[in-house]
Motif scaffolding. Structure first.
Motif, PDB file in Angstrom:
ATOM      1  N   ALA A   1       0.980  -1.417   0.036  1.00  0.00           N
ATOM      2  CA  ALA A   1      -0.107   0.515   0.156  1.00  0.00           C
ATOM      3  C   ALA A   1       1.141   1.499   0.180  1.00  0.00           C
ATOM      4  O   ALA A   1       0.256   1.683  -0.897  1.00  0.00           O
ATOM      5  CB  ALA A   1      -0.933   0.221   1.260  1.00  0.00           C
ATOM      6  N   GLU A   2       1.541   1.059   0.440  1.00  0.00           N
ATOM      7  CA  GLU A   2       3.264   2.652   0.770  1.00  0.00           C
ATOM      8  C   GLU A   2       3.621   2.867  -0.654  1.00  0.00           C
ATOM      9  O   GLU A   2       3.398   3.422  -1.261  1.00  0.00           O
ATOM     10  CB  GLU A   2       4.042   2.172   1.724  1.00  0.00           C
ATOM     11  CG  GLU A   2       5.026   3.593   2.028  1.00  0.00           C
ATOM     12  CD  GLU A   2       5.850   2.943   2.898  1.00  0.00           C
ATOM     13  OE1 GLU A   2       6.461   4.329   3.258  1.00  0.00           O
ATOM     14  OE2 GLU A   2       5.918   2.151   3.779  1.00  0.00           O
ATOM     15  N   LEU A   3       3.997   1.285  -0.923  1.00  0.00           N
ATOM     16  CA  LEU A   3       5.021   1.557  -2.098  1.00  0.00           C
ATOM     17  C   LEU A   3       3.259   1.966  -3.825  1.00  0.00           C
ATOM     18  O   LEU A   3       4.319   3.047  -4.164  1.00  0.00           O
ATOM     19  CB  LEU A   3       4.658   0.356  -2.615  1.00  0.00           C
ATOM     20  CG  LEU A   3       6.213  -0.021  -4.020  1.00  0.00           C
ATOM     21  CD1 LEU A   3       7.278   0.703  -3.611  1.00  0.00           C
ATOM     22  CD2 LEU A   3       6.712  -1.667  -4.537  1.00  0.00           C
ATOM     23  N   LEU A   4       2.365   1.683  -3.442  1.00  0.00           N
ATOM     24  CA  LEU A   4       1.291   1.889  -4.264  1.00  0.00           C
ATOM     25  C   LEU A   4       1.311   3.760  -4.503  1.00  0.00           C
ATOM     26  O   LEU A   4       1.244   4.727  -5.428  1.00  0.00           O
ATOM     27  CB  LEU A   4      -0.041   1.545  -3.937  1.00  0.00           C
ATOM     28  CG  LEU A   4      -1.334   2.186  -5.121  1.00  0.00           C
ATOM     29  CD1 LEU A   4      -0.910   1.812  -6.371  1.00  0.00           C
ATOM     30  CD2 LEU A   4      -2.450   0.965  -4.744  1.00  0.00           C
ATOM     31  N   LYS A   5       1.387   3.813  -2.856  1.00  0.00           N
ATOM     32  CA  LYS A   5       0.920   5.873  -2.894  1.00  0.00           C
ATOM     33  C   LYS A   5       2.678   6.204  -3.423  1.00  0.00           C
ATOM     34  O   LYS A   5       2.165   7.361  -3.923  1.00  0.00           O
ATOM     35  CB  LYS A   5       1.036   5.934  -1.231  1.00  0.00           C
ATOM     36  CG  LYS A   5       1.006   7.289  -1.266  1.00  0.00           C
ATOM     37  CD  LYS A   5       1.236   7.598   0.117  1.00  0.00           C
ATOM     38  CE  LYS A   5       2.543   7.250   0.790  1.00  0.00           C
ATOM     39  NZ  LYS A   5       2.349   7.663   2.281  1.00  0.00           N
ATOM     40  N   TYR A   6       3.578   6.091  -3.471  1.00  0.00           N
ATOM     41  CA  TYR A   6       4.493   6.728  -4.125  1.00  0.00           C
ATOM     42  C   TYR A   6       4.746   5.826  -5.911  1.00  0.00           C
ATOM     43  O   TYR A   6       4.713   7.285  -6.267  1.00  0.00           O
ATOM     44  CB  TYR A   6       5.577   5.631  -3.721  1.00  0.00           C
ATOM     45  CG  TYR A   6       6.101   5.651  -2.524  1.00  0.00           C
ATOM     46  CD1 TYR A   6       5.937   6.927  -1.539  1.00  0.00           C
ATOM     47  CD2 TYR A   6       6.705   4.553  -1.591  1.00  0.00           C
ATOM     48  CE1 TYR A   6       6.080   7.044  -0.331  1.00  0.00           C
ATOM     49  CE2 TYR A   6       6.992   4.762  -0.340  1.00  0.00           C
ATOM     50  CZ  TYR A   6       6.772   5.674   0.676  1.00  0.00           C
ATOM     51  OH  TYR A   6       7.101   6.140   1.349  1.00  0.00           O
ATOM     52  N   GLY A   7       3.720   4.880  -6.349  1.00  0.00           N
ATOM     53  CA  GLY A   7       4.033   5.375  -7.598  1.00  0.00           C
ATOM     54  C   GLY A   7       2.334   6.278  -8.125  1.00  0.00           C
ATOM     55  O   GLY A   7       2.936   6.945  -9.740  1.00  0.00           O
ATOM     56  N   VAL A   8       1.985   6.872  -6.781  1.00  0.00           N
ATOM     57  CA  VAL A   8       0.714   7.682  -7.530  1.00  0.00           C
ATOM     58  C   VAL A   8       1.485   8.756  -7.471  1.00  0.00           C
ATOM     59  O   VAL A   8       1.291   9.699  -8.894  1.00  0.00           O
ATOM     60  CB  VAL A   8      -0.638   7.447  -7.369  1.00  0.00           C
ATOM     61  CG1 VAL A   8      -1.090   8.241  -7.608  1.00  0.00           C
ATOM     62  CG2 VAL A   8      -1.470   5.641  -7.386  1.00  0.00           C
ATOM     63  N   LEU A   9       2.402   8.744  -6.534  1.00  0.00           N
ATOM     64  CA  LEU A   9       2.379  10.623  -6.283  1.00  0.00           C
ATOM     65  C   LEU A   9       4.524  10.494  -7.384  1.00  0.00           C
ATOM     66  O   LEU A   9       3.938  11.799  -8.344  1.00  0.00           O
ATOM     67  CB  LEU A   9       3.419  10.472  -4.714  1.00  0.00           C
ATOM     68  CG  LEU A   9       4.021  12.038  -4.781  1.00  0.00           C
ATOM     69  CD1 LEU A   9       2.847  12.411  -4.856  1.00  0.00           C
ATOM     70  CD2 LEU A   9       5.147  11.503  -3.619  1.00  0.00           C
ATOM     71  N   ALA A  10       4.285   9.212  -8.184  1.00  0.00           N
ATOM     72  CA  ALA A  10       5.420   9.715  -8.949  1.00  0.00           C
ATOM     73  C   ALA A  10       4.497  10.576 -10.409  1.00  0.00           C
ATOM     74  O   ALA A  10       4.744  11.109 -10.670  1.00  0.00           O
ATOM     75  CB  ALA A  10       6.123   8.577  -9.318  1.00  0.00           C
ATOM     76  N   GLU A  11       3.697  10.017 -10.444  1.00  0.00           N
ATOM     77  CA  GLU A  11       2.543  10.364 -11.942  1.00  0.00           C
ATOM     78  C   GLU A  11       2.480  11.818 -11.777  1.00  0.00           C
ATOM     79  O   GLU A  11       2.495  12.988 -12.534  1.00  0.00           O
ATOM     80  CB  GLU A  11       1.712   9.362 -12.264  1.00  0.00           C
ATOM     81  CG  GLU A  11       0.501  10.214 -13.261  1.00  0.00           C
ATOM     82  CD  GLU A  11      -0.448   9.008 -13.620  1.00  0.00           C
ATOM     83  OE1 GLU A  11      -0.511   8.799 -14.485  1.00  0.00           O
ATOM     84  OE2 GLU A  11      -1.326   9.528 -13.083  1.00  0.00           O
ATOM     85  N   GLU A  12       2.000  12.300 -10.310  1.00  0.00           N
ATOM     86  CA  GLU A  12       1.655  13.424  -9.861  1.00  0.00           C
ATOM     87  C   GLU A  12       2.176  14.310 -10.223  1.00  0.00           C
ATOM     88  O   GLU A  12       1.987  15.993 -10.374  1.00  0.00           O
ATOM     89  CB  GLU A  12       0.815  13.542  -8.879  1.00  0.00           C
ATOM     90  CG  GLU A  12      -0.133  12.703  -8.574  1.00  0.00           C
ATOM     91  CD  GLU A  12      -0.329  12.248  -6.656  1.00  0.00           C
ATOM     92  OE1 GLU A  12      -0.259  13.325  -6.029  1.00  0.00           O
ATOM     93  OE2 GLU A  12      -1.877  12.295  -6.778  1.00  0.00           O
ATOM     94  N   LEU A  13       3.573  14.208 -10.101  1.00  0.00           N
ATOM     95  CA  LEU A  13       4.592  14.912 -10.065  1.00  0.00           C
ATOM     96  C   LEU A  13       5.317  15.184 -11.469  1.00  0.00           C
ATOM     97  O   LEU A  13       7.112  15.589 -11.454  1.00  0.00           O
ATOM     98  CB  LEU A  13       5.427  14.647  -8.406  1.00  0.00           C
ATOM     99  CG  LEU A  13       5.340  14.826  -7.177  1.00  0.00           C
ATOM    100  CD1 LEU A  13       6.462  13.909  -6.534  1.00  0.00           C
ATOM    101  CD2 LEU A  13       5.088  16.055  -6.866  1.00  0.00           C
ATOM    102  N   GLY A  14       5.131  14.328 -12.072  1.00  0.00           N
ATOM    103  CA  GLY A  14       5.705  14.486 -13.270  1.00  0.00           C
ATOM    104  C   GLY A  14       6.293  13.271 -13.822  1.00  0.00           C
ATOM    105  O   GLY A  14       6.900  13.344 -15.553  1.00  0.00           O
ATOM    106  N   PHE A  15       6.499  11.991 -13.341  1.00  0.00           N
ATOM    107  CA  PHE A  15       7.801  10.817 -13.934  1.00  0.00           C
ATOM    108  C   PHE A  15       6.695  10.876 -14.845  1.00  0.00           C
ATOM    109  O   PHE A  15       5.895  10.388 -15.254  1.00  0.00           O
ATOM    110  CB  PHE A  15       8.032  10.181 -12.508  1.00  0.00           C
ATOM    111  CG  PHE A  15       8.578  10.619 -11.857  1.00  0.00           C
ATOM    112  CD1 PHE A  15      10.403  10.129 -11.928  1.00  0.00           C
ATOM    113  CD2 PHE A  15       8.718  11.310 -10.679  1.00  0.00           C
ATOM    114  CE1 PHE A  15      11.260  10.533 -10.414  1.00  0.00           C
ATOM    115  CE2 PHE A  15       9.557  11.816  -9.914  1.00  0.00           C
ATOM    116  CZ  PHE A  15      10.661  11.292  -9.678  1.00  0.00           C
ATOM    117  N   ASP A  16       7.549   9.852 -15.566  1.00  0.00           N
ATOM    118  CA  ASP A  16       7.055   9.003 -16.730  1.00  0.00           C
ATOM    119  C   ASP A  16       6.687   8.217 -17.530  1.00  0.00           C
ATOM    120  O   ASP A  16       6.111   7.931 -17.412  1.00  0.00           O
ATOM    121  CB  ASP A  16       8.723   9.064 -18.198  1.00  0.00           C
ATOM    122  CG  ASP A  16       8.632  10.968 -18.235  1.00  0.00           C
ATOM    123  OD1 ASP A  16       7.657  11.806 -18.426  1.00  0.00           O
ATOM    124  OD2 ASP A  16      10.045  10.911 -18.578  1.00  0.00           O
ATOM    125  N   SER A  17       7.387   7.099 -15.903  1.00  0.00           N
ATOM    126  CA  SER A  17       6.787   5.905 -16.324  1.00  0.00           C
ATOM    127  C   SER A  17       7.546   5.223 -14.246  1.00  0.00           C
ATOM    128  O   SER A  17       7.939   5.951 -13.346  1.00  0.00           O
ATOM    129  CB  SER A  17       8.237   4.737 -16.447  1.00  0.00           C
ATOM    130  OG  SER A  17       9.108   5.025 -16.346  1.00  0.00           O
TER     131      SER A  17
END
Length: 333
Positions: free
Chosen positions: A16-32
């Motif tokens: 669940a924590e890892l999922l939060k980081y993956g979603v945040l990465a998209e929000e902050l402009g990471f491409d993948s």
């Protein structure tokens, strides 16, 4: 196209924590966002090993833009290649155009605990090649009967699959598997911190050679490198953060035959920070940090996925999106 991604460290964080980081990465402009698929973590204490397939499904549902996939999954022992074909075809329907199947020949830490005899490198390579070709055949044809050296299917059909097959990237650190990536895959995956000569004189020429043998160009492939980075305003903290991932600094001889996370952890914890930091770009200066990373762009890599070792991944993602990604995008432009 140059892309910058985030490595979601499944070995270090709960699902669940890892999922939060993956979603945040998209929000902050990471491409993948890429994740690995381990049965067991590198560490027994404070380690994690969530299954990649359901986790990627959850990430697909929570994101809209980022490319998602494995770096890497082994489709040759714990999974039958047909099961991998089915799973990633489903992911490809759930997130059209956003899924990558990254594969590799495997590690004993994940397979031997299930009672699987661990073969030599030659057999692992042969299994990987056969598995990839079978997956591609299952995606390409409606009804498949095949009897290979290692895998057999009879009248097998993957009923639910996207019109455009999910791209397959092959992860490798040696010339044979790298040439294979050039011949039959859509992308190549490797990791940083092993000396520039390995990439410029061995791996990238091998990808090019494999591609040309198949009548393709190296530009037809996505060249992905997982870049080990430890960036913090405090340089000593950046260095100390690498201790958790001490296993990466072990030599092949030191970790050969180690199938127990407890033993791997013991070997890792015995290393001084001077050893553990050697696989990482450790820095507190954003300009210097971006300059060192840009060396991989200069080599020819087109897709940089950043793996940070520290416990505060949200801080890393925000620091990187504010101080590093803009510099890299400017350089790549």
């Amino acid at each position: 196209m140059i892309r910058f991604g985030y490595k979601a460290s499944a070995e270090q964080f709960a699902p669940a924590e890892l999922l939060k980081y993956g979603v945040l990465a998209e929000e902050l402009g990471f491409d993948s966002v890429f994740t690995s698929d381990h049965l067991q973590p590198w560490r027994h204490d404070d380690g994690h090993a969530p299954a990649a397939l359901p986790w990627l499904g959850a990430l697909a549902a929570r994101t809209e833009r980022v490319l998602i996939g494995t770096s890497v999954l082994t489709p040759t022992f714990r999974y039958h290649p047909a099961v991998v074909a089915q799973a990633f075809a489903t992911l490809g329907l759930l997130a059209p155009g956003r899924v990558v199947l990254g594969v590799g020949s495997g590690e004993s830490l994940n397979e031997v605990p299930l009672g699987i005899p661990w073969p030599d490198g030659k057999e692992r390579f042969a299994r990987l090649k056969e598995a990839v070709l079978l997956i591609q055949k299952l995606w390409r044809e409606d009804r498949v009967t095949s009897e290979g050296q290692f895998y057999k299917v009879e009248n097998a059909t993957i009923y639910d699959k996207p019109e455009t097959p999910v791209p397959i990237y092959i992860g490798a650190s040696g010339p044979a598997a790298t040439r294979l990536a050039g011949r039959i895959s859509d992308g190549f995956i490797t990791t940083s911190g092993k000396g520039a000569e390995l990439y410029t004189e061995t791996l990238l020429p091998a990808v090019r050679e494999g591609a040309e043998k198949a009548g393709r160009q190296i530009d037809d492939l996505d060249l992905l490198i997982e870049v080990k980075v430890s960036f913090d305003d405090d340089l000593q903290q950046a260095r100390e953060n690498t201790r958790y991932w001490g296993a990466l600094a072990l030599t092949p001889d030191e970790k050969t035959g180690v199938e127990d996370p407890i033993e791997m952890q013991r070997l890792s914890d015995a290393l001084p920070v001077e050893r553990t930091e050697t696989r990482w770009i450790c820095s507190s200066d954003p300009e210097e940090h971006a300059t060192r990373i840009a060396e991989y762009l200069d080599m020819g890599f087109k897709h940089l996925v950043f793996h940070a070792p520290g416990p505060d991944q949200e801080r890393f993602l925000r620091l990187y999106s504010e101080q590093i990604l803009p510099r890299l995008r400017e350089r790549s432009a």
